[in-house]
Design a protein around this motif. Structure first.
Motif, mmCIF file in Angstrom:
data_model
loop_
_atom_site.group_PDB
_atom_site.id
_atom_site.type_symbol
_atom_site.label_atom_id
_atom_site.label_comp_id
_atom_site.label_asym_id
_atom_site.label_seq_id
_atom_site.Cartn_x
_atom_site.Cartn_y
_atom_site.Cartn_z
ATOM 1 N N HIS A 1 -41.898 91.532 89.528
ATOM 2 C CA HIS A 1 -40.499 91.850 89.792
ATOM 3 C C HIS A 1 -39.723 91.903 88.479
ATOM 4 C CE1 HIS A 1 -39.603 87.572 89.276
ATOM 5 N NE2 HIS A 1 -40.435 87.257 90.270
ATOM 6 N N ALA A 2 -38.422 92.124 88.573
ATOM 7 C CA ALA A 2 -37.603 92.357 87.382
ATOM 8 C C ALA A 2 -37.605 91.173 86.432
ATOM 9 C CB ALA A 2 -36.160 92.684 87.795
ATOM 10 N N GLN A 3 -37.647 89.965 86.959
ATOM 11 C CA GLN A 3 -37.466 88.781 86.128
ATOM 12 C C GLN A 3 -38.745 88.288 85.467
ATOM 13 O OE1 GLN A 3 -35.375 85.870 88.512
ATOM 14 N NE2 GLN A 3 -33.764 87.316 89.077
ATOM 15 N N ASN A 4 -39.901 88.848 85.846
ATOM 16 C CA ASN A 4 -41.137 88.385 85.194
ATOM 17 C C ASN A 4 -41.956 89.498 84.549
ATOM 18 O OD1 ASN A 4 -42.502 89.714 87.277
ATOM 19 N ND2 ASN A 4 -43.103 87.857 88.343
ATOM 20 N N ALA A 5 -41.500 90.751 84.651
ATOM 21 C CA ALA A 5 -42.305 91.869 84.143
ATOM 22 C C ALA A 5 -42.620 91.713 82.656
ATOM 23 C CB ALA A 5 -41.581 93.190 84.399
ATOM 24 N N VAL B 1 -45.756 89.544 81.802
ATOM 25 C CA VAL B 1 -47.098 89.896 82.270
ATOM 26 C C VAL B 1 -48.131 89.887 81.145
ATOM 27 C CG1 VAL B 1 -48.483 91.816 83.193
ATOM 28 C CG2 VAL B 1 -46.394 91.098 84.367
ATOM 29 N N PRO B 2 -47.850 90.442 79.954
ATOM 30 C CA PRO B 2 -48.859 90.362 78.881
ATOM 31 C C PRO B 2 -49.232 88.924 78.529
ATOM 32 C CG PRO B 2 -47.205 92.006 78.346
ATOM 33 C CD PRO B 2 -46.694 91.270 79.546
ATOM 34 N N LEU B 3 -48.244 88.021 78.487
ATOM 35 C CA LEU B 3 -48.526 86.620 78.183
ATOM 36 C C LEU B 3 -49.341 85.968 79.291
ATOM 37 C CD1 LEU B 3 -45.011 85.552 76.840
ATOM 38 C CD2 LEU B 3 -47.089 85.878 75.485
ATOM 39 N N LEU B 4 -49.000 86.274 80.542
ATOM 40 C CA LEU B 4 -49.748 85.722 81.669
ATOM 41 C C LEU B 4 -51.188 86.216 81.654
ATOM 42 C CD1 LEU B 4 -49.734 84.049 84.268
ATOM 43 C CD2 LEU B 4 -48.987 86.109 85.493
ATOM 44 N N ALA C 1 -39.606 78.250 83.497
ATOM 45 C CA ALA C 1 -38.328 78.539 84.155
ATOM 46 C C ALA C 1 -38.451 79.734 85.094
ATOM 47 C CB ALA C 1 -37.245 78.800 83.112
ATOM 48 N N THR C 2 -39.219 80.728 84.694
ATOM 49 C CA THR C 2 -39.390 81.922 85.520
ATOM 50 C C THR C 2 -40.121 81.596 86.817
ATOM 51 O OG1 THR C 2 -39.515 83.267 83.519
ATOM 52 C CG2 THR C 2 -40.284 84.281 85.559
ATOM 53 N N VAL C 3 -41.224 80.870 86.703
ATOM 54 C CA VAL C 3 -42.025 80.530 87.880
ATOM 55 C C VAL C 3 -41.242 79.614 88.817
ATOM 56 C CG1 VAL C 3 -44.150 79.416 88.671
ATOM 57 C CG2 VAL C 3 -44.187 80.859 86.625
ATOM 58 N N ASP C 4 -40.582 78.614 88.257
ATOM 59 C CA ASP C 4 -39.824 77.680 89.092
ATOM 60 C C ASP C 4 -38.689 78.389 89.830
ATOM 61 O OD1 ASP C 4 -41.512 75.746 88.184
ATOM 62 O OD2 ASP C 4 -40.007 74.606 87.065
ATOM 63 N N ASP D 1 -45.823 83.338 89.484
ATOM 64 C CA ASP D 1 -45.059 84.571 89.271
ATOM 65 C C ASP D 1 -44.431 84.619 87.878
ATOM 66 O OD1 ASP D 1 -45.669 85.238 91.888
ATOM 67 O OD2 ASP D 1 -43.874 84.264 92.660
ATOM 68 N N GLY D 2 -45.271 84.570 86.864
ATOM 69 C CA GLY D 2 -44.777 84.658 85.498
ATOM 70 C C GLY D 2 -45.540 83.729 84.585
#
Length: 335
Positions: free
Chosen positions: A173-177, A180-183, A136-139, A131-132
């Motif tokens: 969601h709000a914390q990973n939007a 998304v381009p990097l992912l 830190a975001t994924v964890d 999810d990102g």
């Protein structure tokens, strides 16, 4: 003017056609466990304590589905499916009977040994939850440090094998939007596809809660990053790139993130092309509606698919205005 007997018959026939399945299922979801060990921010399944059904029960279901449906798609889900030590045997049973087998995993248990077992079982796709882009975001989203690293390790393991191929699965969601381009760029660099699903009411909570999003820490208050992420995903899909979601689904995310309680006008395929089995053996056309049977009943699955309870559920799906029709297991249509 009232209905004449002839018109009454025509109306009944129209309603029957509306509720009847247009054909046989082309996608089967086997939720083989309700156990999980990650306290994900978007999921409550880890709170469940249900026992798994025995291997013999699922083997019997797979065998009956093979005789009834022939070679269709079969997705093994959970909970965390790899918690079952017999998972690869069940998958091998399915591929031996012609099913195209996929599964979802958080990647924590995907060791070298199990990666080779999955390959030997003939599994086609592993959906790895990520999810990102940043660690830190994924964890944080997955509720446990090391989750990001486990996905990367699993990717390396699977890339050394002929199968299964990797698809990265991301809850938007709000914390990973903003990531998304990097992912997406990272997926391109690895040759992976990306599939995105909008944040929804916590999975594992069956009771419908229309106001859940107002209390969610992951729900966006700034729609700029959400819209920007959707723009990137739509452009990639239109360019025949590495995004699995149809454009129609992605565009519908915009209105959804503005107010998920508003009917979106999209068609839901629950109970029409998909058939689901939950960890207790309940047979479901929709996870949020009452089951239409249980594998312990001993009734032929073909009979369950067409009986009056199934007709009733399809009518409920047809008239449903909930926004869960945008989830990947329910969405229908678009390119």
């Amino acid at each position: 003017m009232g209905l004449t007997p002839g018109r009454l018959g025509e109306a009944a026939l129209a309603w029957a056609r509306l509720r009847a399945a247009p054909g046989l299922p082309t996608q089967v979801h086997l939720s083989v466990t309700d156990r999980c060990f990650l306290p994900c921010a978007h999921c409550d399944i880890y709170r469940n304590e249900a026992e798994d059904l025995p291997e013999a029960t699922w083997a019997r279901v797979i065998d009956e589905l093979a005789v009834w449906l022939g070679p269709v798609a079969m997705n093994f889900v959970g909970g965390e499916p790899l918690l079952r030590t017999d998972l690869e045997r069940l998958m091998k049973r399915a591929t031996d009977r012609g099913f195209t087998v996929t599964f979802n995993t958080n990647a924590w248990l995907l060791t070298d040994r199990r990666a080779h077992a999955l390959a030997d079982a003939g599994v086609s796709v592993a959906y790895l939850s990520c999810d990102g882009f940043h660690e830190a975001t994924v964890d944080h989203s997955r509720g446990k440090p090391g989750s990001w690293a486990k996905v990367r390790e699993a990717c390396d393991r699977l890339d050394r094998l002929p199968n299964p191929r990797v698809i990265i699965s991301c809850i938007l969601h709000a914390q990973n939007a903003a990531e998304v381009p990097l992912l997406l760029e990272w997926c391109r660099s690895r040759g992976y596809e990306l599939v995105v699903q909008p944040l929804y009411q916590n999975f594992g909570t069956v009771a419908h809660d229309p106001g859940w999003w107002r209390r969610s820490a992951l729900w966006p208050t700034d729609l700029g990053p959400i819209d920007a992420a959707i723009d990137v995903l739509v452009a990639e899909r239109r360019a025949a790139g590495k995004v699995c979601n149809p454009v129609g689904q992605l565009e519908a995310f915009r209105g959804y993130f503005r107010d998920p309680s508003v009917a979106n006008g999209q068609v839901c395929k629950a109970g029409h092309s998909d058939l689901a089995f939950d960890p207790s053996g309940n047979i479901r056309l929709c996870y949020f509606l009452e089951p239409i049977g249980n594998v312990a009943d001993g009734r032929p699955l073909a009979e369950v698919w067409h009986d009056t309870r199934a007709l009733r559920r399809r009518y409920e799906v047809h008239t449903c205005t909930r926004s869960c029709n945008l989830l990947n297991c329910n969405f229908e249509g678009g390119s």
